[in-house]
Motif scaffolding. Structure first.
Motif, PDB file in Angstrom:
ATOM      1  N   GLU A 107       0.783  -0.438  -0.088  1.00 32.03           N
ATOM      2  CA  GLU A 107       0.037   0.433   0.029  1.00 32.03           C
ATOM      3  C   GLU A 107       1.118   1.065  -0.110  1.00 32.03           C
ATOM      4  OE1 GLU A 107      -2.637   0.070   3.292  1.00 32.03           O
ATOM      5  OE2 GLU A 107      -4.222  -1.419   2.488  1.00 32.03           O
ATOM      6  N   ALA A 108       2.079   0.644  -0.057  1.00 35.56           N
ATOM      7  CA  ALA A 108       3.017   2.286   0.116  1.00 35.56           C
ATOM      8  C   ALA A 108       4.349   2.109  -0.912  1.00 35.56           C
ATOM      9  CB  ALA A 108       3.309   2.512   1.757  1.00 35.56           C
ATOM     10  N   TRP A 109       4.511   2.645  -0.876  1.00 34.55           N
ATOM     11  CA  TRP A 109       6.130   3.417  -1.752  1.00 34.55           C
ATOM     12  C   TRP A 109       6.379   4.960  -1.039  1.00 34.55           C
ATOM     13  CZ3 TRP A 109       7.732   7.306  -5.559  1.00 34.55           C
ATOM     14  CH2 TRP A 109       6.495   8.387  -5.467  1.00 34.55           C
ATOM     15  N   THR A 110       8.383   4.803  -1.150  1.00 33.72           N
ATOM     16  CA  THR A 110       8.709   5.579  -0.960  1.00 33.72           C
ATOM     17  C   THR A 110       9.532   6.620  -2.307  1.00 33.72           C
ATOM     18  OG1 THR A 110      11.207   4.082  -1.154  1.00 33.72           O
ATOM     19  CG2 THR A 110       9.140   4.306   1.277  1.00 33.72           C
ATOM     20  N   LEU A 111       9.801   7.799  -1.577  1.00 34.90           N
ATOM     21  CA  LEU A 111      10.082   8.461  -2.936  1.00 34.90           C
ATOM     22  C   LEU A 111      11.517   8.970  -2.072  1.00 34.90           C
ATOM     23  CD1 LEU A 111      10.345  10.846  -4.961  1.00 34.90           C
ATOM     24  CD2 LEU A 111       8.498  11.712  -4.273  1.00 34.90           C
ATOM     25  N   GLY A 112      12.617   9.582  -2.872  1.00 36.40           N
ATOM     26  CA  GLY A 112      14.169  10.059  -2.350  1.00 36.40           C
ATOM     27  C   GLY A 112      14.631  11.196  -2.926  1.00 36.40           C
ATOM     28  N   PHE A 113      14.775  11.761  -2.210  1.00 45.84           N
ATOM     29  CA  PHE A 113      14.763  13.008  -2.926  1.00 45.84           C
ATOM     30  C   PHE A 113      16.070  13.954  -1.710  1.00 45.84           C
ATOM     31  CE2 PHE A 113      14.600  16.967  -4.847  1.00 45.84           C
ATOM     32  CZ  PHE A 113      13.738  17.624  -6.082  1.00 45.84           C
ATOM     33  N   ARG A 114      17.442  13.593  -3.019  1.00 43.33           N
ATOM     34  CA  ARG A 114      18.715  14.375  -2.167  1.00 43.33           C
ATOM     35  C   ARG A 114      19.477  15.522  -3.009  1.00 43.33           C
ATOM     36  NH1 ARG A 114      21.938  10.242   0.521  1.00 43.33           N
ATOM     37  NH2 ARG A 114      21.346   8.485   0.322  1.00 43.33           N
ATOM     38  N   THR A 115      19.601  16.950  -2.176  1.00 45.75           N
ATOM     39  CA  THR A 115      20.195  17.405  -2.892  1.00 45.75           C
ATOM     40  C   THR A 115      21.669  18.291  -2.184  1.00 45.75           C
ATOM     41  OG1 THR A 115      19.649  20.051  -3.835  1.00 45.75           O
ATOM     42  CG2 THR A 115      18.860  19.748  -1.530  1.00 45.75           C
ATOM     43  N   ARG A 116      22.406  18.363  -3.333  1.00 48.97           N
ATOM     44  CA  ARG A 116      23.990  19.771  -2.897  1.00 48.97           C
ATOM     45  C   ARG A 116      23.915  20.528  -3.604  1.00 48.97           C
ATOM     46  NH1 ARG A 116      28.437  16.135  -4.592  1.00 48.97           N
ATOM     47  NH2 ARG A 116      28.026  17.469  -6.944  1.00 48.97           N
ATOM     48  N   LEU A 117      23.806  21.614  -2.845  1.00 47.55           N
ATOM     49  CA  LEU A 117      23.793  23.197  -3.130  1.00 47.55           C
ATOM     50  C   LEU A 117      24.647  23.492  -3.215  1.00 47.55           C
ATOM     51  CD1 LEU A 117      19.911  24.513  -2.048  1.00 47.55           C
ATOM     52  CD2 LEU A 117      21.449  24.246  -4.806  1.00 47.55           C
ATOM     53  N   THR A 118      26.041  23.745  -3.981  1.00 47.92           N
ATOM     54  CA  THR A 118      27.560  24.593  -3.916  1.00 47.92           C
ATOM     55  C   THR A 118      27.135  26.099  -4.564  1.00 47.92           C
ATOM     56  OG1 THR A 118      28.635  22.634  -4.719  1.00 47.92           O
ATOM     57  CG2 THR A 118      29.493  24.615  -4.638  1.00 47.92           C
ATOM     58  N   ASN A 119      27.793  26.659  -3.156  1.00 50.61           N
ATOM     59  CA  ASN A 119      28.343  28.674  -4.826  1.00 50.61           C
ATOM     60  C   ASN A 119      28.717  28.354  -5.225  1.00 50.61           C
ATOM     61  OD1 ASN A 119      28.468  30.993  -4.289  1.00 50.61           O
ATOM     62  ND2 ASN A 119      28.459  31.585  -2.499  1.00 50.61           N
ATOM     63  N   ALA A 120      28.130  29.096  -5.728  1.00 44.05           N
ATOM     64  CA  ALA A 120      28.804  29.750  -8.147  1.00 44.05           C
ATOM     65  C   ALA A 120      29.333  30.654  -7.572  1.00 44.05           C
ATOM     66  CB  ALA A 120      27.997  28.928  -8.653  1.00 44.05           C
ATOM     67  N   THR A 121      29.322  31.326  -7.028  1.00 41.06           N
ATOM     68  CA  THR A 121      29.547  32.914  -6.525  1.00 41.06           C
ATOM     69  C   THR A 121      31.592  33.350  -6.699  1.00 41.06           C
ATOM     70  OG1 THR A 121      28.747  33.896  -5.115  1.00 41.06           O
ATOM     71  CG2 THR A 121      27.291  33.578  -7.016  1.00 41.06           C
ATOM     72  N   ASP A 122      31.405  34.235  -6.014  1.00 44.60           N
ATOM     73  CA  ASP A 122      33.377  34.915  -5.250  1.00 44.60           C
ATOM     74  C   ASP A 122      32.593  35.674  -4.516  1.00 44.60           C
ATOM     75  OD1 ASP A 122      31.945  36.683  -6.713  1.00 44.60           O
ATOM     76  OD2 ASP A 122      34.047  37.169  -8.218  1.00 44.60           O
ATOM     77  N   ARG A 123      31.586  35.366  -3.728  1.00 47.69           N
ATOM     78  CA  ARG A 123      31.699  36.470  -2.847  1.00 47.69           C
ATOM     79  C   ARG A 123      30.073  34.878  -1.835  1.00 47.69           C
ATOM     80  NH1 ARG A 123      28.335  37.344  -6.967  1.00 47.69           N
ATOM     81  NH2 ARG A 123      25.441  37.240  -6.760  1.00 47.69           N
ATOM     82  N   PRO A 124      30.401  35.792  -0.679  1.00 48.98           N
ATOM     83  CA  PRO A 124      29.304  35.672   0.062  1.00 48.98           C
ATOM     84  C   PRO A 124      27.444  35.422  -0.311  1.00 48.98           C
ATOM     85  CG  PRO A 124      30.488  36.215   1.660  1.00 48.98           C
ATOM     86  CD  PRO A 124      31.171  37.224   0.275  1.00 48.98           C
ATOM     87  N   LEU A 125      26.940  34.225  -0.379  1.00 48.33           N
ATOM     88  CA  LEU A 125      25.899  34.247  -0.591  1.00 48.33           C
ATOM     89  C   LEU A 125      24.831  33.281   0.323  1.00 48.33           C
ATOM     90  CD1 LEU A 125      24.541  34.106  -3.355  1.00 48.33           C
ATOM     91  CD2 LEU A 125      23.989  31.805  -3.784  1.00 48.33           C
ATOM     92  N   PRO A 126      23.447  34.597   0.897  1.00 44.86           N
ATOM     93  CA  PRO A 126      22.803  34.703   1.565  1.00 44.86           C
ATOM     94  C   PRO A 126      21.417  34.190   1.211  1.00 44.86           C
ATOM     95  CG  PRO A 126      22.616  37.064   0.775  1.00 44.86           C
ATOM     96  CD  PRO A 126      23.390  36.524   0.449  1.00 44.86           C
ATOM     97  N   ILE A 127      20.753  33.203   2.302  1.00 46.83           N
ATOM     98  CA  ILE A 127      19.982  32.771   1.740  1.00 46.83           C
ATOM     99  C   ILE A 127      18.338  32.588   2.740  1.00 46.83           C
ATOM    100  CG2 ILE A 127      18.636  30.417   2.026  1.00 46.83           C
ATOM    101  CD1 ILE A 127      21.105  28.720   0.411  1.00 46.83           C
ATOM    102  N   ARG A 128      17.882  33.789   2.412  1.00 42.80           N
ATOM    103  CA  ARG A 128      16.214  34.428   3.048  1.00 42.80           C
ATOM    104  C   ARG A 128      15.378  33.212   3.247  1.00 42.80           C
ATOM    105  NH1 ARG A 128      19.781  38.607   1.588  1.00 42.80           N
ATOM    106  NH2 ARG A 128      21.097  39.229   3.099  1.00 42.80           N
TER     107      ARG A 128
END
Length: 299
Positions: A147-168
């Motif tokens: 009656e059930a199945w699983t969905l796996g979701f993985r992500t790896r995020l990398t700052n591609a800029t040359d400066r600090p990158l804020p996430i808000r």
């Protein structure tokens, strides 16, 4: 110029590029890996429709009230001052406003491509095409029981800029409780009562903003078929993120990258997250949901 305009029209009318995902030979999800959507939606890959093994729909995409909400996706309202969520941008001291600040997620290369496993690289770019983030994303489907199945979701995020990158999140800018941004599920239109369960308690008020090990949402469709989707933080880092939960005017569950304080990525720095979702037929009790979470959690 006329030829160029004709080409743009043809591209806009082209059906989106979609991959069907299966469990034991049954279609359970479609992954739109290159969407042809307006810039105001912050175009990005997304899963929709997602269904139970019995075929009950458990996602919605582009609903009239929130046309930028897209099934299951990774989205963020403010990355370096760019809107990767879609819709209006929350402006401190003003509120939501329509701004020309939307970014997009662009597919770069497939790393894996089967009926049950997908992996690809993406770039998160601003309106001028400049990359802010590089991403490696993987998605997999697997049977759990009859009656059930699983969905796996993985992500790896990398700052591609040359400066600090804020996430808000909007909460970081003064909108109390609006700590969304990251993995997000837009649930389907439901009939009757919706149940929200977690170890933190029952109902949205008990769960929203907590770091509970899992969250389960149950509802029923127009044909009165019952369903449950259980969300599980699959590693210690993800387990430290708070849950964003909404059920008042729409169903939505998110695992928030940041809540009411900015998350700043230094140049080249990266973050990883791993969510498991159990897609089940029927309504689960709190005990049954807890047992399912224990059975699903990685060793």
């Amino acid at each position: 110029m006329e030829h160029s305009g004709t080409t743009r029209s043809m591209v806009a009318d082209r059906p989106p590029d979609t991959v069907r995902m299966q469990v034991d030979g049954r279609d359970v999800a479609s992954y739109v890996w290159r969407s042809q959507l307006p810039a105001s939606t912050a175009p990005r890959p997304f899963l929709h429709p997602v269904r139970t093994l019995a075929g009950c729909l458990v996602t919605d995409a582009r609903p009239h009230s929130h046309t930028h909400q897209l099934g299951i996706s990774i989205a963020a309202p403010d990355i370096g001052g760019r809107n990767f969520w879609g819709g209006r941008t929350f402006v401190a001291g003003h509120g939501p406003a329509w701004l020309d600040d939307h970014g997009a997620q662009r597919h770069r290369r497939w790393l894996r491509h089967t009926d049950s496993e997908l992996a690809h690289t993406l770039q998160w770019v601003d309106a001028d095409g400049a990359a802010l983030l590089r991403e490696r994303r993987s998605i997999d489907c697997a049977p759990l029981n009859d009656e059930a199945w699983t969905l796996g979701f993985r992500t790896r995020l990398t700052n591609a800029t040359d400066r600090p990158l804020p996430i808000r999140s909007p909460a970081a800018l003064g909108r109390v409780g609006a700590g969304y941004g990251g993995f997000f599920w837009r649930g389907p239109a439901a009939t009757g009562d919706v149940r929200v369960l977690s170890p933190a308690g029952t109902g949205v008020r008990a769960v929203h903003g907590t770091t509970a090990p899992w969250v389960a949402v149950s509802g029923a469709d127009a044909a009165e078929r019952e369903w449950t989707v259980l969300f599980l933080a699959a590693d210690a880092t993800t387990a430290g993120d708070r849950w964003f939960v909404r059920a008042r005017d729409y169903l939505g569950v998110g695992s928030s990258l940041t809540w009411d304080r900015p998350l700043v990525l230094e140049p080249g720095a990266q973050i990883t997250r791993h969510i498991l979702a159990v897609v089940a037929d029927g309504t689960l009790s709190a005990d049954a949901a807890a047992a399912l979470a224990d059975a699903t959690r990685p060793a």
